[in-house]
Design an enzyme around this catalytic site. Structure first.
Site, PDB file in Angstrom:
ATOM      1  N   ARG A  51     -85.435  -2.488  34.802  1.00  0.00           N
ATOM      2  CA  ARG A  51     -84.577  -1.607  35.591  1.00  0.00           C
ATOM      3  C   ARG A  51     -84.962  -0.136  35.486  1.00  0.00           C
ATOM      4  NH1 ARG A  51     -82.258  -6.054  34.682  1.00  0.00           N
ATOM      5  NH2 ARG A  51     -83.313  -5.785  32.718  1.00  0.00           N
ATOM      6  N   THR A  52     -85.145   0.362  34.278  1.00  0.00           N
ATOM      7  CA  THR A  52     -85.338   1.811  34.133  1.00  0.00           C
ATOM      8  C   THR A  52     -86.639   2.233  34.812  1.00  0.00           C
ATOM      9  OG1 THR A  52     -84.190   1.630  32.034  1.00  0.00           O
ATOM     10  CG2 THR A  52     -85.322   3.689  32.458  1.00  0.00           C
ATOM     11  N   LYS A  80    -106.832   2.616  21.513  1.00  0.00           N
ATOM     12  CA  LYS A  80    -108.014   3.079  20.761  1.00  0.00           C
ATOM     13  C   LYS A  80    -107.623   3.993  19.607  1.00  0.00           C
ATOM     14  CE  LYS A  80    -110.388   3.364  25.192  1.00  0.00           C
ATOM     15  NZ  LYS A  80    -110.796   4.376  26.183  1.00  0.00           N
ATOM     16  N   ARG A 101     -90.514   5.904  27.835  1.00  0.00           N
ATOM     17  CA  ARG A 101     -89.777   5.013  26.919  1.00  0.00           C
ATOM     18  C   ARG A 101     -90.699   4.694  25.754  1.00  0.00           C
ATOM     19  NH1 ARG A 101     -86.481  -0.359  28.501  1.00  0.00           N
ATOM     20  NH2 ARG A 101     -85.040   1.300  29.145  1.00  0.00           N
ATOM     21  N   HIS A 129     -80.313   6.791  25.474  1.00  0.00           N
ATOM     22  CA  HIS A 129     -80.801   6.354  26.791  1.00  0.00           C
ATOM     23  C   HIS A 129     -79.974   7.141  27.830  1.00  0.00           C
ATOM     24  CE1 HIS A 129     -82.494   4.041  29.922  1.00  0.00           C
ATOM     25  NE2 HIS A 129     -82.268   2.808  29.499  1.00  0.00           N
TER      26      HIS A 129
HETATM   27  N1   CP Z   1     -80.848  -0.962  31.155  1.00  0.00           N
HETATM   28  C1   CP Z   1     -82.146  -0.927  30.832  1.00  0.00           C
HETATM   29  O1   CP Z   1     -82.610  -0.024  30.137  1.00  0.00           O
HETATM   30  O2   CP Z   1     -82.879  -1.967  31.324  1.00  0.00           O
HETATM   31  P1   CP Z   1     -84.435  -2.129  31.170  1.00  0.00           P
HETATM   32  O3   CP Z   1     -84.733  -2.357  29.699  1.00  0.00           O
HETATM   33  O4   CP Z   1     -84.807  -3.320  32.032  1.00  0.00           O
HETATM   34  O5   CP Z   1     -85.094  -0.863  31.640  1.00  0.00           O
END
Ligand code: CP
Length: 303
Positions: A51-52, A80, A101, A129
């Site tokens: 999603r993110t 590497k 991320r 998040h």
């Molecule tokens: N909600 C969320 O962070 O989903 P993902 O891990 O799929 O990005």
């Protein structure tokens, strides 16, 4: 918000949160605007995501931006032995904004300190998040008409769930009454409770989901974060702690909505999906509009 990084939800003020939610509403009404045609967005995902990453890329693409990046650091020079510092310094040369991320807590803050462009934290370990939080706030406001004075239950892995940590901090600005439902091993960390205590807000802790359901306006379900457990046996003990099914919602308030940041494992049975109280897939859609608002604001294309 122009040129500012977003690492923790507290990096932006309450007024700035609201501005993002209002802009997101405008993008929901008109999601295809070519206002970022001259921009390059880098998405660096050192940890899995559906999603993110895809909603950021959809948001950027629908606004006309180009997207570069990787979904698996083993296909980058990290494999590497390149350091995070060198990766960020290099990618900064190729883009106008970085969405990152990473599994390590604090990595996003570090990246923002070395990057030559703004960094958006798309999740750093069990820490924060913030963009998920903004889409959660958008979803709560849209379904309840307001963010103020709500009873909100957080259920599941409150220890490792970064979406919980960010959202609790944000909701402390809205006179929320919190209901925390988790196994004893996965209670909300004390550091996150500090904001609640400083504002003299009410919070309840319980292990009993059924007892909490009739009291709340929002039921924020979460996955037990298997990847954060050092001992797999500890995960086995709690993995089925809470499984929400349709019948359990019989005593719920009429306005209740069920949110979940997703992915889901087994904590909501699929029979709930058809219940009008289930909002989690629309919540994921809202992520596109909120991320459009964030990209446009931080790149300075809208005020
Ligand atoms: N909600 C969320 O962070 O989903 P993902 O891990 O799929 O990005």
């Amino acid at each position: 918000m122009k040129n500012r990084s977003l690492i923790s939800i507290n990096d932006f003020t309450r007024a700035e949160h609201i501005r993002i939610l209002e802009l997101a509403g405008a993008f929901e009404n008109n999601p295809r605007q070519r206002i970022l045609q001259d921009y390059v967005v880098a998405t660096l995902f050192f940890e899995p995501s559906t999603r993110t990453r895809l909603s950021f890329e959809s948001a950027a693409t629908r606004l006309g931006a180009k997207v570069i990046g990787f979904t698996d650091s083993s296909s980058s020079s990290v494999q590497k032995g390149e350091s995070l510092r060198d990766t960020i310094l290099t990618v900064s040369n190729y883009c106008d904004i970085i969405v990152m991320r990473h599994p390590r807590e604090g990595s996003a803050r570090f990246a923002s300190e070395v990057a030559k462009v703004p960094v958006i934290n798309a999740g750093d370990g069990a820490n924060q998040h913030p963009t998920q939080t903004l889409l959660d706030m958008y979803s709560i406001r849209k379904t309840q008409g307001s963010l103020d004075n709500l009873n909100i239950a957080f259920v599941g892995d409150l220890k490792y769930g970064r979406t919980v940590h960010s959202l609790v901090q944000a909701l402390c600005h809205y006179n929320t009454t919190f209901h925390f439902v988790s196994p004893l091993e996965l209670k909300l960390p004390s550091a996150v409770k500090i904001d609640i205590k400083q504002r003299n807000l009410v919070y309840h802790q319980s292990t009993d989901l059924l007892e909490v359901i009739p009291k709340v306006d929002i039921l924020y379900m979460t996955r037990i974060q298997k990847e954060r457990f050092s001992d797999p046996l500890d995960y086995e003990k709690v993995k089925n702690a809470y499984i929400l099914n349709n019948q359990m919602l019989d005593a719920a308030k009429p306005n209740l909505k069920i949110l979940h940041p997703l992915p889901r494992v087994n904590e909501i049975t699929t029979d709930v999906d058809g219940n009008p109280k289930a909002y989690y897939f629309t919540q994921a859609l809202n992520g596109v509009f909120v991320r459009q608002a964030l990209l446009a604001s931080i790149l300075g294309v809208v005020d």
